[in-house]
Design a protein around this motif. Structure first.
Motif, PDB file in Angstrom:
ATOM      1  N   SER A 178     -25.814  18.508 -28.850  1.00 46.33           N
ATOM      2  CA  SER A 178     -26.039  18.733 -30.283  1.00 46.33           C
ATOM      3  C   SER A 178     -26.905  17.615 -30.861  1.00 46.33           C
ATOM      4  O   SER A 178     -27.693  17.854 -31.777  1.00 46.33           O
ATOM      5  CB  SER A 178     -24.720  18.890 -31.042  1.00 46.33           C
ATOM      6  N   ALA A 179     -26.800  16.408 -30.334  1.00 41.94           N
ATOM      7  CA  ALA A 179     -27.667  15.310 -30.779  1.00 41.94           C
ATOM      8  C   ALA A 179     -29.119  15.594 -30.395  1.00 41.94           C
ATOM      9  O   ALA A 179     -30.043  15.350 -31.186  1.00 41.94           O
ATOM     10  CB  ALA A 179     -27.204  13.986 -30.187  1.00 41.94           C
ATOM     11  N   VAL A 180     -29.332  16.131 -29.198  1.00 36.19           N
ATOM     12  CA  VAL A 180     -30.681  16.511 -28.760  1.00 36.19           C
ATOM     13  C   VAL A 180     -31.222  17.606 -29.677  1.00 36.19           C
ATOM     14  O   VAL A 180     -32.374  17.550 -30.138  1.00 36.19           O
ATOM     15  CB  VAL A 180     -30.671  16.980 -27.280  1.00 36.19           C
ATOM     16  N   ALA A 181     -30.388  18.606 -29.962  1.00 38.15           N
ATOM     17  CA  ALA A 181     -30.792  19.705 -30.830  1.00 38.15           C
ATOM     18  C   ALA A 181     -31.110  19.204 -32.236  1.00 38.15           C
ATOM     19  O   ALA A 181     -32.105  19.604 -32.846  1.00 38.15           O
ATOM     20  CB  ALA A 181     -29.696  20.764 -30.880  1.00 38.15           C
ATOM     21  N   GLN A 182     -30.269  18.322 -32.740  1.00 31.77           N
ATOM     22  CA  GLN A 182     -30.461  17.786 -34.083  1.00 31.77           C
ATOM     23  C   GLN A 182     -31.793  17.037 -34.174  1.00 31.77           C
ATOM     24  O   GLN A 182     -32.524  17.173 -35.157  1.00 31.77           O
ATOM     25  CB  GLN A 182     -29.288  16.871 -34.419  1.00 31.77           C
ATOM     26  N   SER A 183     -32.119  16.279 -33.146  1.00 30.54           N
ATOM     27  CA  SER A 183     -33.378  15.550 -33.109  1.00 30.54           C
ATOM     28  C   SER A 183     -34.568  16.515 -33.075  1.00 30.54           C
ATOM     29  O   SER A 183     -35.554  16.329 -33.807  1.00 30.54           O
ATOM     30  CB  SER A 183     -33.407  14.626 -31.886  1.00 30.54           C
ATOM     31  N   ALA A 184     -34.472  17.547 -32.246  1.00 27.03           N
ATOM     32  CA  ALA A 184     -35.549  18.541 -32.149  1.00 27.03           C
ATOM     33  C   ALA A 184     -35.717  19.280 -33.474  1.00 27.03           C
ATOM     34  O   ALA A 184     -36.842  19.578 -33.898  1.00 27.03           O
ATOM     35  CB  ALA A 184     -35.254  19.527 -31.019  1.00 27.03           C
ATOM     36  N   MET A 185     -34.606  19.568 -34.128  1.00 29.02           N
ATOM     37  CA  MET A 185     -34.675  20.249 -35.417  1.00 29.02           C
ATOM     38  C   MET A 185     -35.327  19.361 -36.465  1.00 29.02           C
ATOM     39  O   MET A 185     -36.140  19.833 -37.273  1.00 29.02           O
ATOM     40  CB  MET A 185     -33.281  20.709 -35.846  1.00 29.02           C
ATOM     41  N   ALA A 186     -35.031  18.074 -36.454  1.00 27.87           N
ATOM     42  CA  ALA A 186     -35.661  17.134 -37.391  1.00 27.87           C
ATOM     43  C   ALA A 186     -37.175  17.092 -37.158  1.00 27.87           C
ATOM     44  O   ALA A 186     -37.958  17.082 -38.113  1.00 27.87           O
ATOM     45  CB  ALA A 186     -35.048  15.748 -37.250  1.00 27.87           C
ATOM     46  N   GLU A 187     -37.575  17.085 -35.890  1.00 28.52           N
ATOM     47  CA  GLU A 187     -39.004  17.099 -35.566  1.00 28.52           C
ATOM     48  C   GLU A 187     -39.677  18.371 -36.056  1.00 28.52           C
ATOM     49  O   GLU A 187     -40.867  18.367 -36.366  1.00 28.52           O
ATOM     50  CB  GLU A 187     -39.213  16.934 -34.060  1.00 28.52           C
ATOM     51  N   ALA A 188     -38.902  19.464 -36.144  1.00 30.78           N
ATOM     52  CA  ALA A 188     -39.426  20.745 -36.626  1.00 30.78           C
ATOM     53  C   ALA A 188     -39.331  20.853 -38.152  1.00 30.78           C
ATOM     54  O   ALA A 188     -39.636  21.900 -38.716  1.00 30.78           O
ATOM     55  CB  ALA A 188     -38.670  21.898 -35.965  1.00 30.78           C
ATOM     56  N   GLY A 189     -38.891  19.779 -38.818  1.00 30.95           N
ATOM     57  CA  GLY A 189     -38.827  19.772 -40.271  1.00 30.95           C
ATOM     58  C   GLY A 189     -37.519  20.284 -40.855  1.00 30.95           C
ATOM     59  O   GLY A 189     -37.418  20.536 -42.051  1.00 30.95           O
ATOM     60  N   ILE A 190     -36.497  20.414 -40.014  1.00 33.21           N
ATOM     61  CA  ILE A 190     -35.176  20.853 -40.467  1.00 33.21           C
ATOM     62  C   ILE A 190     -34.296  19.612 -40.542  1.00 33.21           C
ATOM     63  O   ILE A 190     -33.882  19.069 -39.520  1.00 33.21           O
ATOM     64  CB  ILE A 190     -34.582  21.904 -39.504  1.00 33.21           C
ATOM     65  N   ASN A 191     -34.014  19.164 -41.753  1.00 35.79           N
ATOM     66  CA  ASN A 191     -33.337  17.880 -41.923  1.00 35.79           C
ATOM     67  C   ASN A 191     -31.905  17.967 -42.426  1.00 35.79           C
ATOM     68  O   ASN A 191     -31.181  16.981 -42.392  1.00 35.79           O
ATOM     69  CB  ASN A 191     -34.159  16.986 -42.846  1.00 35.79           C
ATOM     70  N   SER A 192     -31.488  19.115 -42.902  1.00 35.93           N
ATOM     71  CA  SER A 192     -30.121  19.263 -43.408  1.00 35.93           C
ATOM     72  C   SER A 192     -29.217  19.742 -42.273  1.00 35.93           C
ATOM     73  O   SER A 192     -28.810  20.901 -42.208  1.00 35.93           O
ATOM     74  CB  SER A 192     -30.088  20.233 -44.584  1.00 35.93           C
ATOM     75  N   THR A 193     -28.928  18.806 -41.366  1.00 35.70           N
ATOM     76  CA  THR A 193     -28.109  19.123 -40.198  1.00 35.70           C
ATOM     77  C   THR A 193     -26.967  18.121 -40.079  1.00 35.70           C
ATOM     78  O   THR A 193     -27.105  16.961 -40.458  1.00 35.70           O
ATOM     79  CB  THR A 193     -28.935  19.075 -38.898  1.00 35.70           C
ATOM     80  N   VAL A 194     -25.866  18.599 -39.561  1.00 34.13           N
ATOM     81  CA  VAL A 194     -24.717  17.746 -39.267  1.00 34.13           C
ATOM     82  C   VAL A 194     -24.236  18.107 -37.870  1.00 34.13           C
ATOM     83  O   VAL A 194     -24.070  19.292 -37.555  1.00 34.13           O
ATOM     84  CB  VAL A 194     -23.580  17.960 -40.294  1.00 34.13           C
ATOM     85  N   GLY A 195     -24.035  17.102 -37.020  1.00 35.72           N
ATOM     86  CA  GLY A 195     -23.538  17.317 -35.669  1.00 35.72           C
ATOM     87  C   GLY A 195     -22.077  16.917 -35.571  1.00 35.72           C
ATOM     88  O   GLY A 195     -21.566  16.164 -36.398  1.00 35.72           O
ATOM     89  N   LEU A 196     -21.420  17.425 -34.540  1.00 32.79           N
ATOM     90  CA  LEU A 196     -19.992  17.175 -34.345  1.00 32.79           C
ATOM     91  C   LEU A 196     -19.762  16.138 -33.256  1.00 32.79           C
ATOM     92  O   LEU A 196     -20.041  16.386 -32.078  1.00 32.79           O
ATOM     93  CB  LEU A 196     -19.278  18.481 -33.983  1.00 32.79           C
TER      94      LEU A 196
END
Length: 157
Positions: A124-142
């Motif tokens: 989920s940390a990898v996914a969160q980082s990839a999402m941030a790179e794609a401009g998706i910043n409102s994410t929370v990981g568990l």
């Protein structure tokens, strides 16, 4: 008839109430470091602004607070086989290790809010980082992944 989100919200609300009560009781009891004076402050579930957790991995209580908020998309980034063994109701399975993961996150609304989890917290940390790179910043990981959640919150379909 209750929807899956209503059912999980009710279970989570009960769990958060128990955590809040425990936190309140703990704050009232003296600790070994405060010489019986009490701590003077306590943080209970639900007291913080969930947006302050965006871009971070948080504990199960904070994660569930965000995940059960209106309009939040829950994303399970484990494999389809892992997803089938138990996942949060209404979770979308987007395997972070699949060849089409980047394409799948590009299809997400960049203005949306996403609660992301895996088995342990690493994917989920990898996914969160990839999402941030794609401009998706409102994410929370568990933190701790699905294992940090109570098993009775998970469903199989």
């Amino acid at each position: 008839m209750s929807t899956p989100r209503t059912t999980i919200s009710a279970r989570i609300a009960a769990a958060l109430s128990a955590v809040a009560l425990a936190g309140t009781l703990a704050a009232c009891s003296p600790s070994s470091t405060d010489n019986g004076q009490g701590s003077g402050s306590s943080t209970t579930a639900g007291s913080a602004d969930p947006s302050q957790s965006f871009g971070k991995h948080v504990d199960a209580d904070a994660f569930l607070q965000v995940a059960t908020s209106e309009g939040v998309t829950i994303i399970d980034v484990r494999t389809p086989q892992e997803f089938a063994t138990g996942h949060l109701p209404e979770a979308v399975n987007i395997d972070v290790n699949s060849s089409d993961f980047a394409q799948a996150i590009r299809a997400l609304d960049p203005a949306g809010t996403y609660a992301i989890y895996c088995r342990s917290g690493n994917r989920s940390a990898v996914a969160q980082s990839a999402m941030a790179e794609a401009g998706i910043n409102s994410t929370v990981g568990l933190n701790g992944g699905v294992g940090a959640l109570s098993a009775d919150l998970l469903v199989t379909e």
